[in-house]
Design a protein around this motif. Structure first.
Motif: not given
Length: 215
Positions: A44-55
């Motif tokens: 959820d956080v990665a999607r909202r930040a426009g990046t990936s879970p790996a990041t």
């Protein structure tokens, strides 16, 4: 110089990496305002930040680690409350204005950090020592400053010798923190924030100066 930020594998983050990390923290902070933090996922956080879970995992081991980072930054920002006590007048009308400004500082700080403070308070109640330590660190600056002022007033004969400066300071800070955290609740009782502010300022002034608030 900007603060050194390390990635999960110990490398120093560059400018773009720091910006990405801050964006993740900012999006998580926004989500804490509307969702219980245990319901928030890395995806959820990665999607909202426009990046990936790996990041995300390059900077934080899990959501809780990211929340702790936010809470630590907030606790550091809490230092802004201490100057509202130190080297300020605490007698007469000027002293009462100091008490009002201190109360205003608490009310504003809690409004600005409501979502994160709610998580800190909940985790502290549940016995998480990491969040408890952050909360103590955040408030201790004000407690020690107030205790010093009360002790000085005691030496000048304005505050009774029976008063324990540290205990009184702790009680006052606890009162301000608790009431600041429940501003919405008072409004539901039809008690305006303005009335709450004045009541707290009167108690703080009375306890610190040993005198009734000026009319």
């Amino acid at each position: 110089m900007p603060e050194t930020v390390l990635t999960a594998d110990g490398r120093v983050a560059g400018r773009r990496a720091r910006a990405t990390r801050q964006r993740l923290l900012s999006r998580l902070t926004e989500m804490l305002a509307t969702s219980p933090y245990r319901d928030i996922t890395v995806i959820d956080v990665a999607r909202r930040a426009g990046t990936s879970p790996a990041t995300f995992y390059q900077y934080f081991s899990d959501i809780e680690a990211a929340v702790l980072t936010i809470a630590a930054e907030m606790a550091e920002a809490g230092r802004r409350l201490r100057p509202l006590v130190e080297d300020q007048p605490w007698t007469g009308k000027s002293g009462y204005e100091t008490a009002q400004l201190l109360v205003d500082g608490f009310l504003e700080f809690w409004r600005d950090n409501e979502a994160v403070l709610r998580v800190v308070d909940l985790a502290t109640i549940e016995g998480d020592e990491r969040f408890h330590t952050l909360r103590v660190r955040m408030l201790n600056n004000v407690v020690t400053a107030l205790a010093a002022v009360i002790g000085e007033m005691q030496e000048r004969g304005r505050v009774a010798e029976s008063v324990h400066p540290e205990a009184m300071a702790g009680a006052l800070v606890g009162m301000m923190a608790h009431n600041a955290a429940h501003q919405r609740g008072y409004e539901s009782w039809e008690i305006g924030v303005g009335n709450l502010r004045e009541s707290m300022a009167q108690l703080v002034f009375w306890a610190v100066s040993g005198k009734r608030p000026p009319k």
